[in-house]
Design a protein around this motif. Structure first.
Motif, short mmCIF file in Angstrom:
data_model
loop_
_atom_site.label_atom_id
_atom_site.label_comp_id
_atom_site.label_asym_id
_atom_site.label_seq_id
_atom_site.Cartn_x
_atom_site.Cartn_y
_atom_site.Cartn_z
N ALA A 339 118.13 -39.86 118.81
CA ALA A 339 118.17 -38.29 119.36
C ALA A 339 117.09 -37.48 118.87
CB ALA A 339 119.51 -37.82 118.53
N THR A 340 116.52 -37.63 117.86
CA THR A 340 115.18 -36.70 117.54
C THR A 340 114.06 -37.11 118.33
OG1 THR A 340 115.99 -36.97 115.03
CG2 THR A 340 113.72 -36.09 115.66
N VAL A 341 113.84 -38.30 118.66
CA VAL A 341 112.97 -38.66 119.75
C VAL A 341 113.17 -37.92 120.88
CG1 VAL A 341 111.95 -40.49 121.10
CG2 VAL A 341 112.32 -40.73 118.48
N VAL A 342 114.24 -37.67 121.32
CA VAL A 342 114.61 -37.23 122.54
C VAL A 342 114.23 -35.71 122.59
CG1 VAL A 342 116.43 -36.42 124.31
CG2 VAL A 342 116.36 -38.63 123.25
N ILE A 343 114.15 -34.95 121.49
CA ILE A 343 113.92 -33.53 121.28
C ILE A 343 112.51 -33.63 121.36
CG2 ILE A 343 114.04 -31.54 119.73
CD1 ILE A 343 116.57 -32.23 121.28
N LEU A 344 111.71 -34.59 120.65
CA LEU A 344 110.33 -34.67 120.60
C LEU A 344 109.76 -34.70 122.10
CD1 LEU A 344 107.83 -34.90 118.58
CD2 LEU A 344 108.12 -37.45 118.59
N LEU A 345 110.42 -35.28 122.99
CA LEU A 345 109.73 -35.62 124.21
C LEU A 345 109.68 -34.29 124.81
CD1 LEU A 345 111.45 -38.81 125.52
CD2 LEU A 345 109.10 -38.46 124.68
N PHE A 346 110.84 -33.35 124.62
CA PHE A 346 110.74 -31.92 125.10
C PHE A 346 109.50 -31.01 124.58
CE2 PHE A 346 115.18 -32.68 126.16
CZ PHE A 346 115.55 -32.27 127.06
N GLY A 347 109.32 -31.52 123.35
CA GLY A 347 108.15 -30.93 122.52
C GLY A 347 106.90 -31.15 123.08
N ILE A 348 106.85 -32.70 123.51
CA ILE A 348 105.61 -32.83 124.10
C ILE A 348 105.17 -32.58 125.36
CG2 ILE A 348 104.20 -35.05 125.10
CD1 ILE A 348 105.82 -36.77 122.72
N GLY A 349 106.26 -32.32 126.38
CA GLY A 349 106.16 -31.55 127.49
C GLY A 349 105.96 -29.90 127.38
N CYS A 350 106.44 -29.42 126.41
CA CYS A 350 106.05 -27.86 126.15
C CYS A 350 104.57 -27.94 125.78
CB CYS A 350 106.80 -27.52 124.96
SG CYS A 350 106.45 -25.62 124.54
N GLY A 351 103.96 -28.87 125.02
CA GLY A 351 102.54 -28.88 124.51
C GLY A 351 101.74 -28.99 125.84
N VAL A 352 102.30 -29.83 126.61
CA VAL A 352 101.16 -30.16 128.04
C VAL A 352 101.21 -28.96 129.00
CG1 VAL A 352 101.16 -31.44 130.19
CG2 VAL A 352 101.61 -32.64 128.04
N GLY A 353 102.40 -28.26 128.98
CA GLY A 353 102.45 -27.18 129.47
C GLY A 353 101.52 -25.80 128.79
N VAL A 354 101.49 -25.81 127.52
CA VAL A 354 100.84 -24.83 126.96
C VAL A 354 99.34 -25.19 127.12
CG1 VAL A 354 99.95 -24.13 124.58
CG2 VAL A 354 102.40 -24.34 125.08
N ILE A 355 98.87 -26.34 127.08
CA ILE A 355 97.46 -26.68 127.43
C ILE A 355 97.27 -26.28 128.74
CG2 ILE A 355 95.83 -28.39 127.56
CD1 ILE A 355 97.33 -29.89 125.41
N ALA A 356 97.85 -26.67 129.65
CA ALA A 356 97.54 -26.39 131.26
C ALA A 356 97.47 -24.97 131.47
CB ALA A 356 98.52 -26.82 132.18
N GLY A 357 98.48 -24.13 130.88
CA GLY A 357 98.60 -22.76 131.09
C GLY A 357 97.33 -22.05 130.27
N GLY A 358 97.17 -22.48 129.09
CA GLY A 358 95.92 -21.56 128.37
C GLY A 358 94.74 -22.17 129.16
#
Length: 367
Positions: A339-358
């Protein structure tokens, strides 16, 4: 014959040398200069009948030498500034890791305090998280105000100690009210660090690089939240639900000491073009936030759009971070680790969005 001109074969030509060389004083916003006329037929210079004439300001500016403001050299080398940003980003990651350490072990904590399912969701998932940010949000405002008046490195170290010491003490809590108290105090560090960190970034890098540096910090935030949950999801079931709080708090306190010893306060406004002249002259930037300035900021419509969209925008993400881990474990049969890995995937997607947005934001700003 016109002043400032020379005769050439019966005509008049402007002498490009005699006029600037003849400038001898400036007063009342005009230059007073003798009207020298050069007779190109015999090379003699003779004064005009009038003693002097007043030249318009535009011509004065063209004739006077340009005053070039010196280039301000930042006292910190590029590598020193990069080191400070990297250290601050790592500290920010550890601070934000505290935010969601409880989520993977929500049921274990509820069992420890003798709470049923409804009390678990209400007290631990609702009231406790609300208390965390109820203190963290005012801490951000206070630290932002203090950042204009005091050494930001020392302030950052102070709020880390204030927030992470209670986090470390979570291991020894025995009652629910004690747990509430330490979590509220931990919110001071998480909320108070952001205005100080972004204020430091503004004085460590020029405008052309600030979006990239801000994206780096935001990536650290996402990595901290995801990494903290991952650690709690692995260490919690293997030991007990309190251990992750110690594992996160202890290194953060050590990093605060490293920051205090190795980092220095950068000059305020060091990369602001409007302040270059003052900084070259040795003056310090001493402007501070005031109520009148805050009112001017709130008159800008785009600021209100950012503020208002942030409030509802955080609700679904907050609910997901707090409850979905426990939901997947209890209601869907997932292990705590999975279940924690599932949440981690959300975090990875958020990181990709931050990199692209920045990257996109910096390119658009520099364009």
């Amino acid at each position: 014959m016109k002043p400032g001109y020379a005769a050439d074969h019966g005509g008049l030509v402007q002498d490009p040398v005699a006029v600037p060389a003849a400038v001898h004083q400036q007063s009342a916003g005009h230059l007073h200069m003798p009207n020298l006329l050069i007779d190109t037929r015999n090379g003699a210079a003779t004064p005009d009948s009038s003693a002097s004439s007043q030249v318009p300001v535009e011509i004065q500016e063209a004739l006077l030498p340009k005053v070039v403001v010196g280039q301000y050299q930042h006292p910190f080398s590029t590598w020193r500034r990069r080191y400070m940003v990297a250290l601050v980003a790592v500290i920010t990651a550890f601070l934000c890791a505290d935010q969601n350490l409880l989520a993977p072990n929500l049921s274990a904590a509820a069992a420890y305090f003798g709470l049923n399912d409804q009390q678990k969701d209400t007290y631990l998932g609702g009231y406790l998280m609300a208390a965390f940010f109820l203190v963290g949000a005012p801490a951000a405002l206070v630290c932002g105000w203090l950042a204009d008046k005091h050494n930001r490195i020392r302030l950052l170290v102070a709020i880390i100690v204030i927030g992470e010491t209670p986090c470390l003490c979570t291991y020894w809590v025995t009652t629910l009210w004690q747990f509430f108290l330490v979590r509220m105090l931990t919110g001071i560090a998480v909320g108070g660090c952001f205005p100080l960190v972004f204020s430091l970034l503004g004085d460590l890098f020029p405008v052309s690089q600030r979006s990239a540096m801000s994206a780096l910090v935001q990536i650290a935030v996402g990595a901290g939240i995801g990494g903290g949950q991952m650690l709690a999801g692995i260490a919690g079931p293997a030991t007990n639900w309190k251990v992750p709080f110690v594992v996160m708090a202890a290194p953060t306190l050590v990093l605060a000491l490293v920051l205090f010893v190795t980092a220095k306060e950068p000059p305020r406004g060091a990369f602001e073009e409007a302040l270059t002249g003052r900084l070259v002259a040795g003056e310090a930037y001493s402007e501070t936030m005031s109520i009148s300035k805050l009112k001017r900021l709130l008159r800008i419509p785009s600021n209100w759009i950012i503020i208002l969209q942030g409030l509802p925008g955080c609700l679904p993400w907050g609910v997901m971070q707090t409850y979905i881990n426990d939901y997947l474990h209890l209601n869907k049969g997932f292990s705590v680790e999975l279940a924690t890995v599932v949440i981690l995937l959300f975090g990875i997607g958020c990181g990709v969005g931050v990199i692209a947005g920045g990257a996109a934001g910096q390119l658009l700003y520099n364009w």
